[in-house]
Design an enzyme around this catalytic site. Structure first.
Site, PDB file in Angstrom:
ATOM      1  N   GLY A  74       3.115  -4.617 -30.789  1.00  0.00           N
ATOM      2  CA  GLY A  74       3.180  -4.776 -29.453  1.00  0.00           C
ATOM      3  C   GLY A  74       2.885  -6.191 -29.018  1.00  0.00           C
ATOM      4  N   GLN A 174       1.849   0.865 -22.963  1.00  0.00           N
ATOM      5  CA  GLN A 174       1.340   1.872 -22.580  1.00  0.00           C
ATOM      6  C   GLN A 174       1.935   3.124 -21.844  1.00  0.00           C
ATOM      7  OE1 GLN A 174      -1.825   2.833 -23.420  1.00  0.00           O
ATOM      8  NE2 GLN A 174      -2.582   0.915 -24.257  1.00  0.00           N
ATOM      9  N   HIS A 196       1.974   2.300 -32.490  1.00  0.00           N
ATOM     10  CA  HIS A 196       0.903   3.238 -32.813  1.00  0.00           C
ATOM     11  C   HIS A 196       0.314   3.870 -31.232  1.00  0.00           C
ATOM     12  CE1 HIS A 196      -2.575   0.221 -31.278  1.00  0.00           C
ATOM     13  NE2 HIS A 196      -1.345  -0.576 -31.428  1.00  0.00           N
ATOM     14  N   CYS A 319     -15.989  -8.240 -26.861  1.00  0.00           N
ATOM     15  CA  CYS A 319     -15.565  -9.665 -27.248  1.00  0.00           C
ATOM     16  C   CYS A 319     -16.190  -9.870 -28.773  1.00  0.00           C
ATOM     17  CB  CYS A 319     -16.354 -10.568 -26.315  1.00  0.00           C
ATOM     18  SG  CYS A 319     -18.033 -10.358 -25.852  1.00  0.00           S
TER      19      CYS A 319
HETATM   20  N1  PLP Z   1       0.217  -4.349 -24.133  1.00  0.00           N
HETATM   21  C1  PLP Z   1      -0.416  -3.276 -23.762  1.00  0.00           C
HETATM   22  C2  PLP Z   1      -0.684  -2.847 -22.245  1.00  0.00           C
HETATM   23  C3  PLP Z   1      -1.474  -2.693 -24.572  1.00  0.00           C
HETATM   24  O1  PLP Z   1      -2.289  -1.792 -24.055  1.00  0.00           O
HETATM   25  C4  PLP Z   1      -1.518  -3.237 -25.786  1.00  0.00           C
HETATM   26  C5  PLP Z   1      -2.377  -2.531 -26.944  1.00  0.00           C
HETATM   27  O2  PLP Z   1      -3.520  -1.976 -26.551  1.00  0.00           O
HETATM   28  C6  PLP Z   1      -0.596  -4.094 -26.306  1.00  0.00           C
HETATM   29  C7  PLP Z   1       0.176  -4.637 -25.387  1.00  0.00           C
HETATM   30  C8  PLP Z   1      -0.708  -4.673 -27.737  1.00  0.00           C
HETATM   31  O3  PLP Z   1       0.105  -3.703 -28.595  1.00  0.00           O
HETATM   32  P1  PLP Z   1      -0.540  -3.962 -30.083  1.00  0.00           P
HETATM   33  O4  PLP Z   1      -1.826  -3.076 -30.259  1.00  0.00           O
HETATM   34  O5  PLP Z   1       0.863  -3.001 -30.737  1.00  0.00           O
HETATM   35  O6  PLP Z   1      -0.537  -5.348 -30.451  1.00  0.00           O
END
Ligand code: PLP
Length: 373
Positions: A74, A174, A196, A319
């Protein structure tokens, strides 16, 4: 319960268990060793698996398969959208809300539009920002927040973007599987997803593009994914994404049961712990997410005590020091730093049972009672 162990897994927004259908798709794909770009039969078999998955992913958010670009996460889908749209369309600035995921904020240097105390973007401020800049501006807004679950007024944001000749990207990572997502009806320029979060594998994502939208490849090279994302495709991960995407209607039909469990959890908290704060509860939000502050008890203490008792939840953002920093999402909502440092996120999913919620409460309520004593 999480499959295969006795943990009460209440961290579905971080990641989800792999669905059996996705695991089966991985197993079946392992014999498809051909390179999907090869013209011979082995290559064509791998290509067929990738294209079947593309159809399934496209169907899950009502998009056309040829406009789905598979990525490595993502995070990468957001990067491709934000860098690729800005480069191909010579955008003059990038605007986002201050509550976006770090994978979005990393690309938005120009302006963070404020959100209200519930975590909803201030559309009037977005309109002012659009009106004060030369077109085309790139706007990026999440559909659902990962920490609070709060839903953003994306349809109105798309309308504003159109009015001011801006491009608009929606991070729907999400949202998929938790609320209906209709890419065609929304009319955004692009939308990002992650396998995932819906029972697929980690390390696979997708960017969906509106027909006719120009985008520059962020990873150039071999010309895969219609020259939008080079690199030999992760056939197993993509096949699993397709299988998980086929399960999205089932996930959506489980949503009312999950929401009822979340509501029961929050009701017990509200009645037993008046000093607790639940963020976003007054506005539309995902039915699986509860973001709770317990004044006087740090997020770390809550997460660790729950973990010792076999309950998995998460705190703000970890962090690099391993310490938990106050959530930038809560800070952007105007929550004070000391309260933000006591917030945890409980996120339920398809395997969550009433027993998991009880187990959480059996640990958390005494923790709250001790803090109040
Ligand atoms: N955007 C949102 C709102 C997310 O919650 C997340 C992951 O927690 C991501 C993007 C990033 O996705 P990925 O874990 O596949 O990199």
């Amino acid at each position: 319960m999480a499959p295969n162990d006795s943990t009460s897994y209440l961290d579905y927004n971080a990641t989800t268990p792999v669905l059996p259908e996705a695991a089966q798709a991985v197993a079946a794909s392992l014999s498809l060793f051909g390179n999907p770009s090869s013209v011979h039969a082995a290559g064509r078999r791998a290509r067929a698996a990738v294209e079947e998955a593309r159809e399934a992913v496209a169907a899950a958010m009502n998009a056309a398969a040829q406009h789905v670009v598979f990525t490595g996460s993502g995070t990468e889908a957001n990067a491709l959208a934000l860098r690729g749209l800005a480069a191909a369309n010579r955008c003059t600035a990038a605007l986002s809300a201050g509550i976006e995921h770090p994978s979005v904020l990393a690309h938005v240097a120009d302006e963070h539009i404020p959100v209200d105390a519930h975590g909803v973007i201030d559309l009037a401020a977005l309109e002012r920002a659009l009106g004060s800049r030369a077109a085309p501006v790139l706007v990026t807004l999440m559909l659902a927040n990962n920490e609070t679950g709060v839903l953003q007024p994306v349809a109105q944001a798309v309308e504003l973007a159109r009015k001011y000749g801006a491009l608009i990207h929606i991070d729907a990572v999400q949202a998929l599987g938790k609320v209906p997502v209709d890419f065609r009806a929304l009319g955004a320029d692009s939308m990002s997803f992650s396998a995932h979060k819906i029972g697929g594998l980690k390390g696979v994502g997708a960017l969906v593009l509106r027909p006719g939208v120009e985008i520059a490849a962020d990873i150039p090279g071999g010309g895969q994914e219609r020259r939008r994302r080079a690199g030999t495709e992760h056939v197993s991960g993509i096949a699993a994404f397709g299988a998980a995407a086929r399960g999205v209607p089932t996930l959506l039909s489980a949503a009312p049961r999950i929401t009822a469990l979340r509501d029961e959890l929050e009701m017990q908290i509200q009645s037993g712990v008046p000093q607790a704060r639940i963020f976003g509860a007054a506005v539309a939000r995902l039915g699986n997410t509860a973001c709770i502050a317990l004044p006087g008890v740090s997020s770390e203490t809550q997460v660790m005590r729950l973990d010792l008792a076999g309950v998995a939840v998460s705190a703000g953002s970890a962090c690099s020091s391993g310490k938990i920093a106050p959530s930038p999402v809560l800070l952007a909502m105007g929550v004070g730093e000391s309260t933000a440092k006591t917030a945890i996120r409980v996120s339920l999913g398809w395997d969550t049972t009433a027993a998991d919620v009880d187990r959480f409460l059996k640990v958390w309520l005494p923790l709250a009672a001790n803090a109040a004593a």
